[in-house]
Motif scaffolding. Structure first.
Motif, PDB file in Angstrom:
ATOM      1  N   LYS A   1      -5.091  -8.200 -17.046  1.00  0.00           N
ATOM      2  CA  LYS A   1      -5.134  -6.353 -17.094  1.00  0.00           C
ATOM      3  C   LYS A   1      -4.708  -5.801 -15.910  1.00  0.00           C
ATOM      4  O   LYS A   1      -5.142  -4.839 -15.398  1.00  0.00           O
ATOM      5  N   ILE A   2      -3.617  -6.309 -15.435  1.00  0.00           N
ATOM      6  CA  ILE A   2      -3.151  -5.701 -14.216  1.00  0.00           C
ATOM      7  C   ILE A   2      -2.486  -4.162 -14.374  1.00  0.00           C
ATOM      8  O   ILE A   2      -2.786  -3.375 -13.569  1.00  0.00           O
ATOM      9  N   ALA A   3      -2.106  -4.038 -15.451  1.00  0.00           N
ATOM     10  CA  ALA A   3      -1.695  -2.745 -15.736  1.00  0.00           C
ATOM     11  C   ALA A   3      -2.677  -1.620 -15.859  1.00  0.00           C
ATOM     12  O   ALA A   3      -2.532  -0.438 -15.064  1.00  0.00           O
ATOM     13  N   ALA A   4      -3.831  -2.177 -16.268  1.00  0.00           N
ATOM     14  CA  ALA A   4      -5.003  -1.222 -16.087  1.00  0.00           C
ATOM     15  C   ALA A   4      -5.532  -0.951 -14.635  1.00  0.00           C
ATOM     16  O   ALA A   4      -5.916   0.222 -14.402  1.00  0.00           O
ATOM     17  N   PHE A   5      -5.504  -2.072 -13.912  1.00  0.00           N
ATOM     18  CA  PHE A   5      -5.953  -1.974 -12.558  1.00  0.00           C
ATOM     19  C   PHE A   5      -5.121  -1.114 -11.782  1.00  0.00           C
ATOM     20  O   PHE A   5      -5.327  -0.394 -10.888  1.00  0.00           O
ATOM     21  N   GLU A   6      -3.637  -1.186 -12.229  1.00  0.00           N
ATOM     22  CA  GLU A   6      -2.493  -0.389 -11.339  1.00  0.00           C
ATOM     23  C   GLU A   6      -2.907   1.152 -11.656  1.00  0.00           C
ATOM     24  O   GLU A   6      -2.785   1.960 -10.848  1.00  0.00           O
ATOM     25  N   GLU A   7      -3.304   1.517 -12.889  1.00  0.00           N
ATOM     26  CA  GLU A   7      -3.509   2.769 -13.364  1.00  0.00           C
ATOM     27  C   GLU A   7      -4.766   3.080 -12.542  1.00  0.00           C
ATOM     28  O   GLU A   7      -4.787   4.371 -12.053  1.00  0.00           O
ATOM     29  N   PHE A   8      -5.752   2.541 -12.666  1.00  0.00           N
ATOM     30  CA  PHE A   8      -7.124   2.857 -11.838  1.00  0.00           C
ATOM     31  C   PHE A   8      -6.694   3.135 -10.392  1.00  0.00           C
ATOM     32  O   PHE A   8      -7.263   4.010  -9.789  1.00  0.00           O
ATOM     33  N   ALA A   9      -5.945   2.085  -9.708  1.00  0.00           N
ATOM     34  CA  ALA A   9      -5.542   2.180  -8.449  1.00  0.00           C
ATOM     35  C   ALA A   9      -4.948   3.471  -8.001  1.00  0.00           C
ATOM     36  O   ALA A   9      -4.910   4.084  -7.009  1.00  0.00           O
TER      37      ALA A   9
ATOM     38  N   HIS B   1      -9.220  14.281  -0.832  1.00  0.00           N
ATOM     39  CA  HIS B   1     -10.416  14.670  -0.473  1.00  0.00           C
ATOM     40  C   HIS B   1     -10.739  14.195   1.049  1.00  0.00           C
ATOM     41  O   HIS B   1     -12.076  13.589   1.076  1.00  0.00           O
ATOM     42  N   GLY B   2      -9.732  14.169   1.750  1.00  0.00           N
ATOM     43  CA  GLY B   2     -10.108  14.154   3.339  1.00  0.00           C
ATOM     44  C   GLY B   2      -9.712  12.726   3.832  1.00  0.00           C
ATOM     45  O   GLY B   2      -9.786  12.492   5.039  1.00  0.00           O
ATOM     46  N   GLY B   3      -9.332  11.647   3.089  1.00  0.00           N
ATOM     47  CA  GLY B   3      -9.034  10.605   3.634  1.00  0.00           C
ATOM     48  C   GLY B   3      -7.528  10.312   3.629  1.00  0.00           C
ATOM     49  O   GLY B   3      -6.867  11.133   3.104  1.00  0.00           O
ATOM     50  N   THR B   4      -7.206   9.034   4.094  1.00  0.00           N
ATOM     51  CA  THR B   4      -5.740   8.500   4.125  1.00  0.00           C
ATOM     52  C   THR B   4      -5.720   7.188   3.509  1.00  0.00           C
ATOM     53  O   THR B   4      -6.474   6.338   3.963  1.00  0.00           O
ATOM     54  N   HIS B   5      -5.196   7.338   2.080  1.00  0.00           N
ATOM     55  CA  HIS B   5      -5.214   5.953   1.556  1.00  0.00           C
ATOM     56  C   HIS B   5      -3.718   5.096   1.948  1.00  0.00           C
ATOM     57  O   HIS B   5      -2.867   5.529   1.847  1.00  0.00           O
ATOM     58  N   HIS B   6      -4.174   3.911   2.256  1.00  0.00           N
ATOM     59  CA  HIS B   6      -3.070   3.065   3.120  1.00  0.00           C
ATOM     60  C   HIS B   6      -2.519   2.033   1.755  1.00  0.00           C
ATOM     61  O   HIS B   6      -1.801   0.974   2.186  1.00  0.00           O
ATOM     62  N   GLY B   7      -3.023   2.193   0.632  1.00  0.00           N
ATOM     63  CA  GLY B   7      -2.581   1.522  -0.554  1.00  0.00           C
ATOM     64  C   GLY B   7      -3.407   0.290  -0.944  1.00  0.00           C
ATOM     65  O   GLY B   7      -4.595  -0.080  -0.638  1.00  0.00           O
ATOM     66  N   TYR B   8      -2.891  -0.107  -2.399  1.00  0.00           N
ATOM     67  CA  TYR B   8      -3.685  -1.386  -2.793  1.00  0.00           C
ATOM     68  C   TYR B   8      -2.610  -2.259  -2.659  1.00  0.00           C
ATOM     69  O   TYR B   8      -1.201  -2.238  -2.812  1.00  0.00           O
ATOM     70  N   PHE B   9      -3.074  -3.520  -2.451  1.00  0.00           N
ATOM     71  CA  PHE B   9      -2.241  -4.780  -2.257  1.00  0.00           C
ATOM     72  C   PHE B   9      -2.672  -5.757  -3.532  1.00  0.00           C
ATOM     73  O   PHE B   9      -3.689  -6.235  -3.733  1.00  0.00           O
ATOM     74  N   LEU B  10      -1.669  -5.808  -4.339  1.00  0.00           N
ATOM     75  CA  LEU B  10      -1.849  -6.618  -5.382  1.00  0.00           C
ATOM     76  C   LEU B  10      -1.358  -8.168  -5.208  1.00  0.00           C
ATOM     77  O   LEU B  10      -0.628  -8.458  -4.495  1.00  0.00           O
ATOM     78  N   PRO B  11      -1.728  -8.921  -6.055  1.00  0.00           N
ATOM     79  CA  PRO B  11      -1.284 -10.096  -6.091  1.00  0.00           C
ATOM     80  C   PRO B  11       0.260 -10.473  -6.314  1.00  0.00           C
ATOM     81  O   PRO B  11       0.816  -9.711  -7.194  1.00  0.00           O
ATOM     82  N   ALA B  12       1.049 -11.325  -5.504  1.00  0.00           N
ATOM     83  CA  ALA B  12       2.203 -11.578  -5.665  1.00  0.00           C
ATOM     84  C   ALA B  12       2.533 -12.961  -5.698  1.00  0.00           C
ATOM     85  O   ALA B  12       3.139 -13.303  -6.712  1.00  0.00           O
TER      86      ALA B  12
ATOM     87  N   ALA C   1     -11.515   8.243 -13.352  1.00  0.00           N
ATOM     88  CA  ALA C   1     -10.984   7.266 -12.786  1.00  0.00           C
ATOM     89  C   ALA C   1     -11.738   5.955 -12.780  1.00  0.00           C
ATOM     90  O   ALA C   1     -11.340   4.801 -13.174  1.00  0.00           O
ATOM     91  N   ASP C   2     -13.022   5.783 -12.683  1.00  0.00           N
ATOM     92  CA  ASP C   2     -14.164   4.887 -12.788  1.00  0.00           C
ATOM     93  C   ASP C   2     -13.949   4.328 -14.252  1.00  0.00           C
ATOM     94  O   ASP C   2     -14.224   3.430 -14.692  1.00  0.00           O
TER      95      ASP C   2
END
Length: 106
Positions: free
Chosen positions: A14-22, A32-43, A78-79
Motif C-alpha cells: 500500500k505504498i501509493a496510499a502511504f505516499e499520498e498520506f505523506a 502550520h509553523g513547522g519545517t518538514h524534512h521529508g519522508y524516507f521510504l524503503p529503497a 489526511a488521517d
C-alpha cells in the motif's frame, strides 16, 4: 528547535496510499509553523520501514500544531487516508534536538 522523528511500519503493498498520506502531512506541517524534512521510504533491504522528520521552533509550537488534530478538516482528511487504506501498521514518535555543525542555523 525540536525535531519529531516518526518511525513507521508500513504495508509495502500500500505504498501509493502511504505516499499520498505523506504528501498531505508535508503540506500541513509546513503550513502550520513547522519545517518538514521529508519522508524516507524503503529503497533496498527491509521494505516495511519508513521515517518522517519534521521540526518546530519549540515544543510549545508543536503543541499548538497538535491542537488541530481531530478538529481541523484537513487534518482529519489526511488521517482518513491512513485509516481507510491501512497503509500504516504502527508508528512511534520520538522527539529529538539537533546538534548542528558550527555556523548552522538552528
Amino acid at each position: 528547535m525540536i525535531t519529531c522523528v516518526v518511525d513507521y511500519t508500513i504495508d509495502p503493498s500500500k505504498i501509493a496510499a502511504f505516499e499520498e498520506f505523506a504528501r498531505r502531512w508535508i503540506d500541513l506541517v509546513n503550513r502550520h509553523g513547522g519545517t518538514h524534512h521529508g519522508y524516507f521510504l524503503p529503497a533496498e533491504g527491509a521494505s516495511d520501514k519508513a521515517l518522517a522528520l519534521f521540526s518546530f521552533p519549540s515544543l510549545a509550537a508543536y503543541e499548538t500544531y497538535r491542537q488541530l488534530f481531530g478538529k481541523d478538516p484537513e487534518f482529519i482528511a489526511a488521517d482518513r487516508i491512513r485509516d481507510e487504506s491501512a497503509c500504516v501498521i504502527r508508528y512511534e514518535r520520538t522527539f529529538m534536538r539537533p546538534l548542528l555543525p558550527p555556523g548552522s542555523a538552528d
